[in-house]
Design an enzyme around this catalytic site. Structure first.
Site, short mmCIF file in Angstrom:
data_model
loop_
_atom_site.label_atom_id
_atom_site.label_comp_id
_atom_site.label_asym_id
_atom_site.label_seq_id
_atom_site.Cartn_x
_atom_site.Cartn_y
_atom_site.Cartn_z
N TYR A 56 1.27 -9.42 43.74
CA TYR A 56 1.28 -10.89 43.73
C TYR A 56 2.60 -11.45 44.25
CZ TYR A 56 1.38 -15.72 42.19
OH TYR A 56 1.48 -17.08 42.18
N HIS A 86 4.27 -26.99 49.12
CA HIS A 86 4.67 -27.36 47.77
C HIS A 86 5.71 -28.48 47.74
CE1 HIS A 86 2.39 -23.90 46.67
NE2 HIS A 86 2.75 -23.95 45.40
N ASN A 198 9.81 -20.74 41.87
CA ASN A 198 9.40 -20.48 40.50
C ASN A 198 10.59 -20.57 39.57
OD1 ASN A 198 6.59 -19.06 39.45
ND2 ASN A 198 6.76 -19.22 41.68
N TYR A 282 23.04 -49.97 5.22
CA TYR A 282 22.83 -48.58 5.63
C TYR A 282 23.47 -48.26 6.98
CZ TYR A 282 19.28 -47.94 1.97
OH TYR A 282 18.62 -47.85 0.78
N ARG A 285 26.99 -47.53 5.82
CA ARG A 285 27.12 -46.54 4.76
C ARG A 285 26.53 -45.18 5.15
NH1 ARG A 285 23.72 -47.23 -0.47
NH2 ARG A 285 23.50 -49.31 0.40
N PHE A 331 8.48 -18.82 33.79
CA PHE A 331 8.70 -20.10 34.45
C PHE A 331 8.25 -21.29 33.60
CE2 PHE A 331 4.76 -18.08 36.08
CZ PHE A 331 3.85 -18.84 35.34
N GLU A 416 -3.35 -22.83 35.95
CA GLU A 416 -2.22 -23.35 35.19
C GLU A 416 -2.77 -24.37 34.18
OE1 GLU A 416 0.22 -24.77 38.38
OE2 GLU A 416 0.51 -22.76 39.20
#
Length: 508
Positions: A56, A86, A198, A282, A285, A331, A416
């Site tokens: 791969y 991409h 990646n 508050y 404090r 990744f 994915e």
């Protein structure tokens, strides 16, 4: 004048060193032992690419197309096509400091020696850093699935002479930028395209600089809170160590100790020892408890980032010692996504309580001071709308604090099927940090005005140092003026670290 050297080896990069690179203050070099590991992993990739066994990312398609075998003659085109396809980012480019960090972090991951990159390609990335060739990287388009695919693809475009880059701050085509810097693009070989895209480096680039700003703001929040305590003649007793010893959260104890240092030497506290007030609100404090919990959140995020910036986040990973090339999921950006959500929520806590302290000062029924700290109130509105601005920023920060880390939209035809939204979380965190910085600048301004009404009695030494620095840039407001200029001036003091350093020096 030559810059200091920073050796990267994939294992020892510190967040503070990342900040130096973001400012272009150091020269980055590859550690010799890292170069040996890089070469060993590349040798294994070359051997696999020369064979016929499918592997791969080396001789197959990507994502859902992982089962498609690619001929050896097409491997260069495969890697180039991956980068081109991409590069789908949209929106504004990452600011130059973040884009520099993106390039650094990608180089640091490659230096680990589990990526299979060629030395020629890694060397170009490092040379770009040193010669101020910075990729133009649109900040939107990553879901944090196979890491930050789109942002990293835009980075990789510059390495092959495509896309755009900044050279010495000027935007231009990448070929022109490389040429001006005396560099040449590379032709990607087997696995290199996948190796470059990646990983979690975009979310880490935005996240690291946001984290460092957040840590600065945590200190400034204590300073602003202490100024408000003095301006409102608040009690110092809630910061006594015995209170925090019986609820010993580290962040809470650290804030209480910090406040004691800042307030030490106060003359103002002596003026109301026998006053009728029993307790402060508050927002005064409970500063140690609220600011302290924010610090705990930031400490968690720092631990995550320190691990992640030195982690192997490629897929597949190349293990030259065993000869294995293994697909996994390093990744996936979930750790960073959760951490950046925590940063956003922590900062929103700081801005929310800061805005309440501003209200305590501008509201005459709460402060005992002139309405909105204005002379001739009515004719002058004073700091009325400064509080409104802080309220608007807090409201938006609360919306941005909705977690991205619990969201997921499947992509890549279901391969994915769970994604992290890590870049979304980082960008939200960055925005909240900018809002918080402005809120704290407003509190510093308003507290300085409140302290003016307490003169000539002096506040604690740390408060006095912060007050004097603010007054060196912004004068007392005796009549209405454009407050946005004042906010901008004090924001610059916060962002530069000058406020923190002035107080640190005065309380050393």
């Amino acid at each position: 004048m030559s810059r200091p050297r920073l050796l990267i080896d994939g294992d020892t990069l510190k967040l503070e060193e990342i900040l130096q690179v973001s400012r272009h203050e150091v020269t980055v070099e590859l550690a010799p032992e890292a170069a040996q590991r890089v070469q060993a992993s590349r040798t294994l990739v070359d051997r696999v690419a020369a064979g016929d066994t499918p592997s791969y990312g080396i001789n197959t398609g990507f994502g859902t197309l992982a089962e498609v075998r690619i001929d050896r003659k097409d491997l260069r085109d495969l890697q180039r096509n991956l980068i081109l396809s991409h590069a789908c980012g949209v929106g504004n480019p990452l600011p130059l400091p973040e884009a520099r960090v993106l390039l650094l972090l990608r180089a640091n991951v490659l230096a680990k020696g589990f990526s299979g990159i060629r030395m020629e390609t890694l060397s170009l990335a490092i040379d770009m850093l040193n010669r101020d060739v910075v990729p133009v990287v649109p900040e939107r388009g990553s879901v944090g699935a196979s890491g930050d695919l789109a942002p990293l693809a835009h980075l990789a475009l510059v390495l092959i002479g495509e896309g755009e880059a900044f050279f010495e701050g000027v935007r231009m085509p990448s070929k022109q930028a490389l040429e001006k810097a005396g560099l040449k693009p590379v032709v990607l070989e087997a696995k290199e395209g996948l190796t470059l895209i990646n990983g979690t480096q975009a979310m880490c680039a935005v996240g690291t600089l946001t984290q460092l700003r957040a840590e600065l703001l945590a200190d400034v929040a204590d300073i602003a809170g202490a100024m408000t305590v003095e301006g409102l003649l608040g009690s110092h007793k809630p910061f006594l160590p015995e209170i925090h010893a019986v609820r010993p959260h580290a962040g809470q104890k650290a804030v209480a100790e910090h406040l004691r240092r800042i307030l030490k030497g106060s003359e103002l506290v002596e003026t109301h020892v026998n006053c009728s007030k029993v307790q402060d609100p508050y927002s005064l404090r409970c500063i140690p408890q609220v600011h302290g919990s924010a610090r705990e959140g930031l400490a968690f995020a720092r631990r995550i980032l320190e691990v992640e910036v030195n982690s192997g986040t490629d897929n597949p990973l190349v293990f030259p010692d065993t000869g294995n090339i293994i697909s996994g999921g390093n990744f996936h950006g979930q750790p960073i996504s959760l951490a950046m959500d925590v940063v956003a929520m922590s900062l929103t806590q700081l801005s929310s309580i800061s805005e309440r302290r501003v209200e305590q000062m501008v509201n005459p029924s709460l402060s005992g001071l002139p309405a909105f700290l204005a002379k001739n109130s009515g004719l002058n509105s004073g700091f009325m709308i400064a509080q409104v601005t802080a309220a608007a920023l807090v409201a938006e920060s609360r919306i941005l604090s909705h977690p991205a880390s619990v969201d997921s939209i499947p992509s890549s035809a279901g391969r994915e099927d769970h994604v992290s939204m890590g870049m979304t979380a980082a960008l939200k965190g960055r925005q909240v940090s900018e809002f918080t910085r402005s809120c704290l600048a407003i509190e510093l301004l308003v507290a300085a005005q409140a302290l003016d009404f307490r003169q000539p009695v002096k506040p604690g030494k740390g408060v006095l140092a912060a007050y004097e620095l603010v007054r060196s840039k912004v004068p007392h407001m005796d009549r209405d003026r454009e407050l946005h200029h004042d906010i901008t001036a004090v924001t610059a003091l916060v962002e530069s670290g000058a406020i923190r350093e002035a107080v640190k020096s005065a309380t050393a």
